[in-house]
Design an enzyme around this catalytic site. Structure first.
Site, PDB file in Angstrom:
ATOM      1  N   CYS A 132     -59.946  -1.029  75.956  1.00  0.00           N
ATOM      2  CA  CYS A 132     -58.857  -1.851  76.498  1.00  0.00           C
ATOM      3  C   CYS A 132     -59.140  -3.336  76.281  1.00  0.00           C
ATOM      4  O   CYS A 132     -59.931  -3.933  77.015  1.00  0.00           O
ATOM      5  CB  CYS A 132     -58.688  -1.539  77.989  1.00  0.00           C
ATOM      6  SG  CYS A 132     -57.428  -2.531  78.792  1.00  0.00           S
ATOM      7  N   CYS A 135     -58.151  -5.603  79.180  1.00  0.00           N
ATOM      8  CA  CYS A 135     -59.087  -5.536  80.314  1.00  0.00           C
ATOM      9  C   CYS A 135     -60.378  -6.289  80.025  1.00  0.00           C
ATOM     10  O   CYS A 135     -60.895  -6.991  80.882  1.00  0.00           O
ATOM     11  CB  CYS A 135     -59.462  -4.085  80.628  1.00  0.00           C
ATOM     12  SG  CYS A 135     -58.079  -2.961  80.707  1.00  0.00           S
ATOM     13  N   ASP A 136     -60.909  -6.124  78.818  1.00  0.00           N
ATOM     14  CA  ASP A 136     -62.295  -6.533  78.578  1.00  0.00           C
ATOM     15  C   ASP A 136     -62.490  -7.680  77.590  1.00  0.00           C
ATOM     16  O   ASP A 136     -63.612  -8.175  77.440  1.00  0.00           O
ATOM     17  CB  ASP A 136     -63.103  -5.312  78.088  1.00  0.00           C
ATOM     18  CG  ASP A 136     -63.170  -4.224  79.152  1.00  0.00           C
ATOM     19  OD1 ASP A 136     -63.120  -4.573  80.343  1.00  0.00           O
ATOM     20  OD2 ASP A 136     -63.253  -3.036  78.792  1.00  0.00           O
TER      21      ASP A 136
HETATM   22  C1  LIG Z   1     -63.242   1.474  80.957  1.00  0.00           C
HETATM   23  C2  LIG Z   1     -61.887   0.991  81.445  1.00  0.00           C
HETATM   24  C3  LIG Z   1     -61.767  -0.283  81.957  1.00  0.00           C
HETATM   25  C4  LIG Z   1     -60.547  -0.737  82.436  1.00  0.00           C
HETATM   26  N1  LIG Z   1     -60.470  -1.987  82.962  1.00  0.00           N
HETATM   27  C5  LIG Z   1     -59.292  -2.414  83.479  1.00  0.00           C
HETATM   28  C6  LIG Z   1     -59.192  -3.701  84.087  1.00  0.00           C
HETATM   29  O1  LIG Z   1     -60.161  -4.471  84.114  1.00  0.00           O
HETATM   30  N2  LIG Z   1     -57.981  -4.065  84.585  1.00  0.00           N
HETATM   31  C7  LIG Z   1     -56.883  -3.245  84.532  1.00  0.00           C
HETATM   32  O2  LIG Z   1     -55.827  -3.610  85.030  1.00  0.00           O
HETATM   33  N3  LIG Z   1     -56.948  -2.028  83.955  1.00  0.00           N
HETATM   34  C8  LIG Z   1     -58.120  -1.593  83.441  1.00  0.00           C
HETATM   35  N4  LIG Z   1     -58.186  -0.370  82.837  1.00  0.00           N
HETATM   36  C9  LIG Z   1     -56.965   0.431  82.747  1.00  0.00           C
HETATM   37  C10 LIG Z   1     -56.715   1.112  84.100  1.00  0.00           C
HETATM   38  O3  LIG Z   1     -57.887   1.769  84.515  1.00  0.00           O
HETATM   39  C11 LIG Z   1     -55.572   2.099  83.997  1.00  0.00           C
HETATM   40  O4  LIG Z   1     -54.414   1.433  83.538  1.00  0.00           O
HETATM   41  C12 LIG Z   1     -55.269   2.719  85.362  1.00  0.00           C
HETATM   42  O5  LIG Z   1     -56.423   3.326  85.905  1.00  0.00           O
HETATM   43  C13 LIG Z   1     -54.155   3.751  85.281  1.00  0.00           C
HETATM   44  O6  LIG Z   1     -53.968   4.269  86.546  1.00  0.00           O
HETATM   45  P1  LIG Z   1     -53.292   5.685  86.802  1.00  0.00           P
HETATM   46  O7  LIG Z   1     -53.256   5.805  88.279  1.00  0.00           O
HETATM   47  O8  LIG Z   1     -52.041   5.792  86.051  1.00  0.00           O
HETATM   48  O9  LIG Z   1     -54.266   6.769  86.154  1.00  0.00           O
HETATM   49  P2  LIG Z   1     -55.822   7.005  86.135  1.00  0.00           P
HETATM   50  O10 LIG Z   1     -56.606   5.871  86.676  1.00  0.00           O
HETATM   51  O11 LIG Z   1     -56.109   7.454  84.752  1.00  0.00           O
HETATM   52  O12 LIG Z   1     -56.022   8.244  87.118  1.00  0.00           O
HETATM   53  C14 LIG Z   1     -55.560   9.516  86.787  1.00  0.00           C
HETATM   54  C15 LIG Z   1     -55.878  10.484  87.914  1.00  0.00           C
HETATM   55  O13 LIG Z   1     -55.251  11.727  87.627  1.00  0.00           O
HETATM   56  C16 LIG Z   1     -56.159  12.776  87.877  1.00  0.00           C
HETATM   57  N5  LIG Z   1     -55.781  13.931  87.054  1.00  0.00           N
HETATM   58  C17 LIG Z   1     -55.626  14.019  85.716  1.00  0.00           C
HETATM   59  N6  LIG Z   1     -55.268  15.264  85.346  1.00  0.00           N
HETATM   60  C18 LIG Z   1     -55.188  15.997  86.491  1.00  0.00           C
HETATM   61  C19 LIG Z   1     -54.866  17.332  86.806  1.00  0.00           C
HETATM   62  N7  LIG Z   1     -54.523  18.221  85.855  1.00  0.00           N
HETATM   63  N8  LIG Z   1     -54.917  17.738  88.097  1.00  0.00           N
HETATM   64  C20 LIG Z   1     -55.225  16.869  89.080  1.00  0.00           C
HETATM   65  N9  LIG Z   1     -55.515  15.565  88.855  1.00  0.00           N
HETATM   66  C21 LIG Z   1     -55.504  15.145  87.588  1.00  0.00           C
HETATM   67  C22 LIG Z   1     -57.526  12.175  87.568  1.00  0.00           C
HETATM   68  O14 LIG Z   1     -58.551  12.893  88.227  1.00  0.00           O
HETATM   69  C23 LIG Z   1     -57.361  10.766  88.118  1.00  0.00           C
HETATM   70  O15 LIG Z   1     -57.652  10.775  89.494  1.00  0.00           O
HETATM   71  C24 LIG Z   1     -59.399   0.102  82.353  1.00  0.00           C
HETATM   72  C25 LIG Z   1     -59.517   1.386  81.813  1.00  0.00           C
HETATM   73  C26 LIG Z   1     -60.742   1.844  81.373  1.00  0.00           C
HETATM   74  C27 LIG Z   1     -60.857   3.228  80.790  1.00  0.00           C
END
Ligand SMILES: Cc1cc2nc3c(=O)[nH]c(=O)nc-3n(C[C@H](O)[C@H](O)[C@H](O)COP(=O)(O)OP(=O)(O)OC[C@H]3O[C@@H](n4cnc5c(N)ncnc54)[C@H](O)[C@@H]3O)c2cc1C
Length: 315
Positions: A132, A135-136
């Site tokens: 990302c 992000c980084d």
């Molecule tokens: C290394 C890294 C660094 C990042 N740094 C930043 C940052 O500094 N700032 C920023 O704004 N964004 C950052 N991001 C991006 C950010 O993390 C994502 O945009 C955000 O987490 C998305 O949120 P979400 O709730 O949509 O999904 P996610 O955070 O991906 O969460 C998905 C959830 O769904 C669950 N899940 C998936 N499949 C199933 C299933 N079949 N059954 C039950 N549960 C399930 C998982 O267990 C998890 O709890 C970063 C991403 C990464 C990978």
């Protein structure tokens, strides 16, 4: 039997949980394979509003969870294997929890970044390997960075990273790229972008302080070489976590859930989507949280108008 089940505990699911719990809807939240979501895999988060000094990703997520629990959200560990949307209430098969039912669902299962699958890659996420740029990128001011990929997102990430980096080397395993001409032209016009094409990444090279380069094979000569850099950004796409839904909800050609513009409504009434699982563009913690709020408010409206069950009997 629940009024609402939220699947996923990233910023989207936990924000939805805070709102629904505060509205006295007693949501059940299923954590899935990665409790706390993607931010638990990173260190410092510097762009989530409200934390002027930044906050560690796992701490931010633990805080959100506590906030949802404080208002009465119930959490269960488990992986949703399948969802039956053909009749009401919706029925979920959850690994370790059996069958669960709900009148409404919020899907916030995120999208997983694709990795190359080479040695030292996963171990160095947060130590120089990133998926990302938004992000980084900021952490790589004045440094040389590698971007791996040949599509539009790789070109976009490379261009974006030149705001910080001294040089961005684009590594792609073929000579030709999938990226649109306009995106390629933009990258080619950028004097900070250099090209290392027809190179297959073999291994991330890292020392005690983190990434120092990327070992690649020159596909023409067969020779191996190390491109030195402080960061390796993998920009080869994301996989939305929607497999467990089968073909029941409308998705785009890459599997992202389609929501009605300006809402969190999916193609089935009573099922809402938020966060990265429906976002092909922004994929940030704050946009995920924002859309989690939308999903909770849409879900609340739906339950007020459509719930057929007498909840006072089962809660
Ligand atoms: C290394 C890294 C660094 C990042 N740094 C930043 C940052 O500094 N700032 C920023 O704004 N964004 C950052 N991001 C991006 C950010 O993390 C994502 O945009 C955000 O987490 C998305 O949120 P979400 O709730 O949509 O999904 P996610 O955070 O991906 O969460 C998905 C959830 O769904 C669950 N899940 C998936 N499949 C199933 C299933 N079949 N059954 C039950 N549960 C399930 C998982 O267990 C998890 O709890 C970063 C991403 C990464 C990978």
């Amino acid at each position: 039997m629940y009024k609402a089940i939220i699947i996923g505990t990233g910023p989207a699911g936990l924000t939805a949980a805070i709102y629904l719990a505060r509205a006295n809807m007693k949501p059940l939240v299923i954590e899935g394979p990665e409790p706390g979501g993607q931010l638990t895999t990173t260190t410092e988060v510097e762009n989530f509003p409200g934390f002027p000094e930044g906050i560690m990703g796992p701490d931010l997520m633990a805080n959100m969870r506590k906030q949802a629990e404080r208002f009465g959200a119930e959490f269960r560990t488990g992986w949703v294997n399948s969802v039956d949307t053909s009749k009401r209430p919706f029925t979920l098969q959850v690994e370790g929890q059996g069958e669960l039912q709900a009148e409404a669902l919020i899907i916030s299962t995120g999208a997983s970044a694709k990795y190359l699958g080479i040695p030292n890659e996963r171990e160095n996420v947060g130590r120089g390997v990133s998926t990302c740029a938004t992000c980084d990128g900021f952490f790589f001011r004045g440094k040389k960075i590698i971007v791996v990929g040949g599509g539009d997102s790789a070109m976009e990430e490379a261009n974006f990273l030149t705001r910080f980096a001294s040089e961005v080397v684009l590594v792609h395993r073929r000579q030709e790229m999938r990226a649109s001409k306009i995106m390629q032209d933009r990258a080619r016009e950028n004097s900070k972008v250099t090209w290392s094409l027809n190179r297959t990444p073999l291994e991330v090279v890292a020392g005690p302080m983190g990434v120092t380069g990327l070992k690649v094979r020159n596909n023409e000569s067969g020779q191996e070489e190390v491109i030195e850099a402080s960061g390796v950004f993998i920009a080869i796409g994301h996989t939305p976590n929607t497999k467990f839904l089968g073909r029941q909800l409308e998705v785009d050609e890459t599997g992202y859930l389609i929501t009605k513009p300006g809402t969190s409504e999916t193609s089935i009434p009573g099922i809402f989507a938020c966060g990265d699982v429906q976002d092909t563009k922004y994929r940030q913690a704050i946009t995920a949280a924002g859309s989690g709020c939308m999903a909770a408010l849409d879900c609340e409206k739906y339950l007020e108008g459509h719930a057929v069950h007498d909840w006072s009997q089962s809660l």
